[in-house]
Motif scaffolding. Structure first.
Motif, PDB file in Angstrom:
ATOM      1  N   GLU A  45     -87.888  80.761 -11.545  1.00 44.12           N
ATOM      2  CA  GLU A  45     -86.512  80.452 -11.161  1.00 44.12           C
ATOM      3  C   GLU A  45     -86.289  78.944 -11.076  1.00 44.12           C
ATOM      4  OE1 GLU A  45     -83.742  82.294 -10.758  1.00 44.12           O
ATOM      5  OE2 GLU A  45     -84.923  83.947 -11.562  1.00 44.12           O
ATOM      6  N   ARG A  48     -85.931  77.607 -14.527  1.00 42.89           N
ATOM      7  CA  ARG A  48     -84.605  77.971 -15.046  1.00 42.89           C
ATOM      8  C   ARG A  48     -83.536  77.048 -14.461  1.00 42.89           C
ATOM      9  NH1 ARG A  48     -80.766  81.696 -13.044  1.00 42.89           N
ATOM     10  NH2 ARG A  48     -79.317  82.323 -14.660  1.00 42.89           N
ATOM     11  N   THR A  49     -83.625  76.802 -13.161  1.00 40.44           N
ATOM     12  CA  THR A  49     -82.670  75.914 -12.503  1.00 40.44           C
ATOM     13  C   THR A  49     -82.770  74.500 -13.066  1.00 40.44           C
ATOM     14  OG1 THR A  49     -82.795  77.226 -10.487  1.00 40.44           O
ATOM     15  CG2 THR A  49     -81.939  74.996 -10.268  1.00 40.44           C
TER      16      THR A  49
END
Length: 82
Positions: A45, A48-49
């Motif tokens: 995550e 992805r961020t």
């Protein structure tokens, strides 16, 4: 409190502490292995961020490159000629 009772109290406290440490020692590997998947998910995550943030930075940079400098914008708003 006499010396024998005090010694027995200390000995009982040390035994309880030892039992607590032994229980935690046995359970610790399960806690670590249980968090590995969670850490992998968090890392994915975060990547992805970071990619999304980089996209935003690239878009803002592209907009800044296309727009005239702020001084020229301010001059045109005030009605000044170059």
């Amino acid at each position: 409190m006499n010396g024998t009772a005090f010694g027995a109290t200390i000995m009982l406290a040390l035994m309880l502490f030892g039992i607590l440490v032994a229980i935690l020692w046995v359970l610790m590997p399960f806690a670590i292995f249980g968090t590995k998947d969670l850490l992998r998910t968090l890392i994915q995550e975060q990547k992805r961020t970071n990619a999304l943030l980089q996209t935003q930075v690239n878009l803002q940079q592209a907009q800044a490159d296309r727009s005239p400098p702020l001084r020229e914008q301010a001059a045109s708003l005030r009605g000044e000629d170059k």
